[in-house]
Design an enzyme around this catalytic site. Structure first.
Site, PDB file in Angstrom:
ATOM      1  N   SER A 118       0.868  -1.090  -0.213  1.00 38.50           N
ATOM      2  CA  SER A 118       0.107  -0.101  -0.117  1.00 38.50           C
ATOM      3  C   SER A 118       0.984   1.074  -0.040  1.00 38.50           C
ATOM      4  O   SER A 118       2.082   1.359   0.679  1.00 38.50           O
ATOM      5  CB  SER A 118      -0.771  -0.163   1.127  1.00 38.50           C
ATOM      6  OG  SER A 118      -1.389   1.044   1.522  1.00 38.50           O
ATOM      7  N   TYR A 143      -1.561  -0.648  10.862  1.00 35.12           N
ATOM      8  CA  TYR A 143      -1.882  -1.330   9.530  1.00 35.12           C
ATOM      9  C   TYR A 143      -0.748  -1.130   8.591  1.00 35.12           C
ATOM     10  O   TYR A 143      -0.112  -2.038   7.870  1.00 35.12           O
ATOM     11  CB  TYR A 143      -3.230  -0.755   8.835  1.00 35.12           C
ATOM     12  CG  TYR A 143      -3.402  -0.975   7.393  1.00 35.12           C
ATOM     13  CD1 TYR A 143      -3.493  -2.430   6.810  1.00 35.12           C
ATOM     14  CD2 TYR A 143      -3.150   0.064   6.616  1.00 35.12           C
ATOM     15  CE1 TYR A 143      -3.562  -2.583   5.657  1.00 35.12           C
ATOM     16  CE2 TYR A 143      -3.352  -0.190   5.160  1.00 35.12           C
ATOM     17  CZ  TYR A 143      -3.711  -1.586   4.548  1.00 35.12           C
ATOM     18  OH  TYR A 143      -3.672  -1.596   3.326  1.00 35.12           O
ATOM     19  N   LYS A 147       2.444  -3.607   6.413  1.00 37.50           N
ATOM     20  CA  LYS A 147       2.784  -3.707   5.158  1.00 37.50           C
ATOM     21  C   LYS A 147       4.356  -3.620   4.983  1.00 37.50           C
ATOM     22  O   LYS A 147       4.951  -4.003   4.312  1.00 37.50           O
ATOM     23  CB  LYS A 147       2.118  -2.642   4.255  1.00 37.50           C
ATOM     24  CG  LYS A 147       0.534  -2.877   4.321  1.00 37.50           C
ATOM     25  CD  LYS A 147       0.067  -4.097   3.343  1.00 37.50           C
ATOM     26  CE  LYS A 147      -1.463  -4.249   3.429  1.00 37.50           C
ATOM     27  NZ  LYS A 147      -1.801  -5.550   2.915  1.00 37.50           N
ATOM     28  N   ARG A 225      -5.808  12.781  -2.878  1.00 35.45           N
ATOM     29  CA  ARG A 225      -5.389  11.511  -3.095  1.00 35.45           C
ATOM     30  C   ARG A 225      -5.447  10.987  -4.668  1.00 35.45           C
ATOM     31  O   ARG A 225      -6.042  11.482  -5.384  1.00 35.45           O
ATOM     32  CB  ARG A 225      -6.369  10.473  -2.258  1.00 35.45           C
ATOM     33  CG  ARG A 225      -6.265  10.659  -1.073  1.00 35.45           C
ATOM     34  CD  ARG A 225      -5.056  10.227  -0.188  1.00 35.45           C
ATOM     35  NE  ARG A 225      -5.367  10.467   1.209  1.00 35.45           N
ATOM     36  CZ  ARG A 225      -4.907  11.489   1.917  1.00 35.45           C
ATOM     37  NH1 ARG A 225      -4.668  12.682   1.289  1.00 35.45           N
ATOM     38  NH2 ARG A 225      -4.986  11.455   3.269  1.00 35.45           N
TER      39      ARG A 225
HETATM   40  P1  NAD Z   1     -10.933  -6.762   1.417  1.00 40.69           P
HETATM   41  O1  NAD Z   1     -11.230  -6.563   3.036  1.00 40.69           O
HETATM   42  O2  NAD Z   1     -12.203  -6.734   0.676  1.00 40.69           O
HETATM   43  O3  NAD Z   1     -10.402  -8.211   0.924  1.00 40.69           O
HETATM   44  C1  NAD Z   1      -9.417  -8.691   2.042  1.00 40.69           C
HETATM   45  C2  NAD Z   1     -10.048 -10.105   1.854  1.00 40.69           C
HETATM   46  O4  NAD Z   1      -9.243 -11.048   2.580  1.00 40.69           O
HETATM   47  C3  NAD Z   1     -11.388 -10.659   2.318  1.00 40.69           C
HETATM   48  O5  NAD Z   1     -12.148 -11.148   1.338  1.00 40.69           O
HETATM   49  C4  NAD Z   1     -11.217 -11.189   3.510  1.00 40.69           C
HETATM   50  O6  NAD Z   1     -12.364 -12.111   3.863  1.00 40.69           O
HETATM   51  C5  NAD Z   1      -9.957 -12.074   3.176  1.00 40.69           C
HETATM   52  N1  NAD Z   1      -9.195 -12.285   4.513  1.00 40.69           N
HETATM   53  C6  NAD Z   1      -8.804 -11.562   5.661  1.00 40.69           C
HETATM   54  N2  NAD Z   1      -8.022 -12.107   6.373  1.00 40.69           N
HETATM   55  C7  NAD Z   1      -8.041 -13.461   5.795  1.00 40.69           C
HETATM   56  C8  NAD Z   1      -7.344 -14.652   6.483  1.00 40.69           C
HETATM   57  N3  NAD Z   1      -6.465 -14.663   7.462  1.00 40.69           N
HETATM   58  N4  NAD Z   1      -7.631 -15.951   5.950  1.00 40.69           N
HETATM   59  C9  NAD Z   1      -8.211 -16.050   4.568  1.00 40.69           C
HETATM   60  N5  NAD Z   1      -8.774 -14.967   4.183  1.00 40.69           N
HETATM   61  C10 NAD Z   1      -8.658 -13.505   4.807  1.00 40.69           C
HETATM   62  O7  NAD Z   1      -9.837  -5.730   0.949  1.00 40.69           O
HETATM   63  P2  NAD Z   1      -9.470  -5.072  -0.312  1.00 40.69           P
HETATM   64  O8  NAD Z   1      -9.809  -3.683  -0.388  1.00 40.69           O
HETATM   65  O9  NAD Z   1      -9.835  -5.968  -1.411  1.00 40.69           O
HETATM   66  O10 NAD Z   1      -7.730  -5.248  -0.080  1.00 40.69           O
HETATM   67  C11 NAD Z   1      -7.312  -6.186  -0.441  1.00 40.69           C
HETATM   68  C12 NAD Z   1      -5.659  -6.158  -0.142  1.00 40.69           C
HETATM   69  O11 NAD Z   1      -5.158  -4.769  -0.664  1.00 40.69           O
HETATM   70  C13 NAD Z   1      -5.464  -6.015   1.597  1.00 40.69           C
HETATM   71  O12 NAD Z   1      -4.366  -6.744   1.639  1.00 40.69           O
HETATM   72  C14 NAD Z   1      -5.488  -4.411   1.617  1.00 40.69           C
HETATM   73  O13 NAD Z   1      -4.454  -4.267   2.552  1.00 40.69           O
HETATM   74  C15 NAD Z   1      -4.461  -4.066   0.436  1.00 40.69           C
HETATM   75  N6  NAD Z   1      -4.689  -2.413   0.082  1.00 40.69           N
HETATM   76  C16 NAD Z   1      -6.130  -2.166   0.013  1.00 40.69           C
HETATM   77  C17 NAD Z   1      -6.287  -0.986  -0.267  1.00 40.69           C
HETATM   78  C18 NAD Z   1      -7.739  -0.331  -0.295  1.00 40.69           C
HETATM   79  O14 NAD Z   1      -7.845   0.948  -0.457  1.00 40.69           O
HETATM   80  N7  NAD Z   1      -8.876  -1.067  -0.504  1.00 40.69           N
HETATM   81  C19 NAD Z   1      -5.281   0.060  -0.544  1.00 40.69           C
HETATM   82  C20 NAD Z   1      -4.029  -0.430  -0.480  1.00 40.69           C
HETATM   83  C21 NAD Z   1      -3.703  -1.803  -0.082  1.00 40.69           C
HETATM   84  C1  UD1 Z   2      -6.120   4.979   3.888  1.00 42.03           C
HETATM   85  C2  UD1 Z   2      -4.834   4.235   4.147  1.00 42.03           C
HETATM   86  C3  UD1 Z   2      -4.467   3.457   2.840  1.00 42.03           C
HETATM   87  C4  UD1 Z   2      -5.496   2.292   3.152  1.00 42.03           C
HETATM   88  C5  UD1 Z   2      -6.653   2.836   2.765  1.00 42.03           C
HETATM   89  C6  UD1 Z   2      -7.600   1.840   2.469  1.00 42.03           C
HETATM   90  C7  UD1 Z   2      -2.899   6.102   4.972  1.00 42.03           C
HETATM   91  C8  UD1 Z   2      -2.008   7.088   4.666  1.00 42.03           C
HETATM   92  N1  UD1 Z   2      -3.772   5.546   4.002  1.00 42.03           N
HETATM   93  O1  UD1 Z   2      -6.126   5.844   2.671  1.00 42.03           O
HETATM   94  O2  UD1 Z   2      -2.897   2.735   3.021  1.00 42.03           O
HETATM   95  O3  UD1 Z   2      -5.032   1.232   2.067  1.00 42.03           O
HETATM   96  O4  UD1 Z   2      -7.028   3.973   3.712  1.00 42.03           O
HETATM   97  O5  UD1 Z   2      -7.970   1.385   3.969  1.00 42.03           O
HETATM   98  O6  UD1 Z   2      -2.796   5.392   5.967  1.00 42.03           O
HETATM   99  N2  UD1 Z   2     -12.227  11.477   3.836  1.00 42.03           N
HETATM  100  C9  UD1 Z   2     -13.260  12.360   4.296  1.00 42.03           C
HETATM  101  N3  UD1 Z   2     -14.378  11.774   4.626  1.00 42.03           N
HETATM  102  C10 UD1 Z   2     -14.762  10.498   4.765  1.00 42.03           C
HETATM  103  C11 UD1 Z   2     -13.586   9.885   4.696  1.00 42.03           C
HETATM  104  C12 UD1 Z   2     -12.363  10.133   4.136  1.00 42.03           C
HETATM  105  O7  UD1 Z   2     -12.974  13.629   3.895  1.00 42.03           O
HETATM  106  O8  UD1 Z   2     -15.814  10.106   5.507  1.00 42.03           O
HETATM  107  C13 UD1 Z   2     -10.898  12.113   3.367  1.00 42.03           C
HETATM  108  C14 UD1 Z   2      -9.862  11.733   3.946  1.00 42.03           C
HETATM  109  O9  UD1 Z   2      -9.582  12.838   5.009  1.00 42.03           O
HETATM  110  C15 UD1 Z   2      -8.699  11.788   2.752  1.00 42.03           C
HETATM  111  C16 UD1 Z   2      -9.410  11.246   1.609  1.00 42.03           C
HETATM  112  O10 UD1 Z   2     -11.038  11.418   2.029  1.00 42.03           O
HETATM  113  O11 UD1 Z   2      -8.226  13.042   2.699  1.00 42.03           O
HETATM  114  C17 UD1 Z   2      -9.276   9.694   1.508  1.00 42.03           C
HETATM  115  O12 UD1 Z   2      -9.640   8.949   2.537  1.00 42.03           O
HETATM  116  P1  UD1 Z   2      -9.667   7.281   2.763  1.00 42.03           P
HETATM  117  O13 UD1 Z   2     -10.560   6.919   1.467  1.00 42.03           O
HETATM  118  O14 UD1 Z   2     -10.014   6.842   4.059  1.00 42.03           O
HETATM  119  O15 UD1 Z   2      -8.236   6.835   2.086  1.00 42.03           O
HETATM  120  P2  UD1 Z   2      -6.773   7.237   2.804  1.00 42.03           P
HETATM  121  O16 UD1 Z   2      -6.738   7.798   4.199  1.00 42.03           O
HETATM  122  O17 UD1 Z   2      -5.949   7.902   1.680  1.00 42.03           O
END
Ligand code: NAD
Ligand code: UD1
Length: 327
Positions: A118, A143, A147, A225
């Protein structure tokens, strides 16, 4: 190719599974369904319900599914705020499960992995846009620390055995959904992230959006973002998979568009392109937030031959389309 997708019932995983199957791969999904949804798993994928922290459950998948070429590892917890309140749960799930996975992969001689990292690994970046060679030592929450630690574990693993091939994908802010409207982001509780919150307000499931701060040093004072369409992100995984399967060792890649949008710019785009109101109020800053974060995405373009094809209009329309379909 035969690909094992851990966390393939989740938001990004389910989109990647669709893309893998559309590109002709055989896919096995392993997920405990804690935050994922069984309906999001592509009907052509083989599904195993299991927990990655449980060695025998993941080991038996490798025993039954001979010939796995590579693993894509999405499984883990991802809520920043929750990780501050429950750090042990985050360290246990994200790190322990990855250690178990790598040991089991080693035993089965499967040494190709694409890992979901991430942009949070950059903590507070020293400048923008963010490049892969920036410091990755201090996240702003547990979190993010998981990573950073997993990246380090995978680096050490590679140093000890350079027959591993490992892509560390640092995602920026994924939003949007598959054009079909069949899969999308579907949080179980009140969303923490901006886009799922906006769609619930537009859908009248929540009253109004709270915009966290309008006094940042950005175009309109609200946080900036790098929002990336989840289907572009899924395509990035296919490119990274090819890179891994071509025995390239280990490297980290930013997956972002390179463009920053403020909270209010995203809200205005959502209103305009979906022709719907999104009431909001400005409130104080959220702890741990940074002003701006966007990628230098040139390394993924140069090395993986990947870049984004969807724009902000696609992102806001597809996000809403999915929720409308599931109203
Ligand atoms: P998500 O929660 O939708 O998907 C995660 C999946 O992993 C879920 O289906 C959950 O049931 C499964 N899971 C969790 N722990 C498990 C375990 N111990 N065993 C088996 N399955 C398990 O999240 P996402 O948004 O799809 O994110 C996927 C990956 O990408 C994560 O590692 C997250 O940290 C990373 N990531 C997400 C974002 C974002 O904004 N969505 C940003 C950066 C990185
Ligand atoms: C955060 C994490 C990122 C993680 C992601 C998904 C950091 C720096 N970033 O991203 O690693 O993968 O969450 O879990 O730790 N905002 C509002 N109102 C809301 C929600 C968000 O104003 O109700 C604003 C936030 O202040 C930010 C932007 O929207 O400026 C994006 O927020 P968000 O979607 O939560 O993502 P990040 O914080 O960038």
């Amino acid at each position: 190719m035969k690909i094992l997708v851990l966390g393939g019932a989740g938001y990004i995983g389910s989109h990647t599974v669709y893309r893998l199957i559309e590109s002709g791969n055989e896919v096995v999904v392993f997920d405990n369904l804690e935050t994922g949804h069984i309906e999001a798993v592509h009907p052509k994928a083989k599904f195993y319900k299991g927990d990655l922290r449980n060695r025998s459950e993941i080991d038996s998948v490798f025993d039954k599914e001979k010939g796995i070429d590579a693993v894509i590892h999405f499984a883990g917890y991802k809520a920043v705020g929750e990780s501050v309140k429950k750090p042990l749960m985050y360290y246990r799930n994200n790190i322990d499960s990855t250690l178990t996975l790598c040991e089991v992969m080693n035993e089965h001689n499967v040494k190709n992995i694409v890992f979901s990292s991430s942009a949070t690994v950059y903590g507070t970046p020293k400048s923008l846009p963010i490049k892969e060679n920036f410091d990755v030592t201090h996240a702003t929450n547990p979190y993010g620390e998981t990573k950073i630690m997993i990246e380090r574990i995978l680096n050490d693993l590679y140093v000890s055995d350079n027959t591993w091939n490992i892509a560390l994908l640092r995602y920026f802010n994924p939003i949007g959904a598959h054009k079909s409207g069949l899969i999308g982001e579907n949080p179980n509780d009140i969303p923490n992230n901006l886009m799922p919150y906006i769609v619930k307000v537009a859908n009248k499931e929540l009253k109004e959006l709270s915009v966290f701060g309008n006094d940042y040093d950005t175009i309109d004072g609200t946080g900036v973002r790098d929002y990336i369409h989840v289907v572009d992100l899924a395509k990035g995984h296919i490119k990274a998979l090819n890179w891994v399967l071509n025995n390239n060792g280990i490297d980290a890649f930013n997956l972002g568009t390179g463009n920053g949008y403020s909270v209010l710019e995203l809200v205005e785009a959502f209103k305009k392109f979906n022709n719907i109101d999104v009431p909001y109020k400005i409130v104080g800053r959220r702890d741990g937030d940074i002003a701006s974060c966007y990628a230098d995405a040139s390394k993924a373009k140069d090395i993986l031959d990947w870049s984004c094809t969807y724009n902000i209009e696609d992102m806001v329309k597809d996000s809403y389309n999915y929720v409308k379909g599931n109203k």
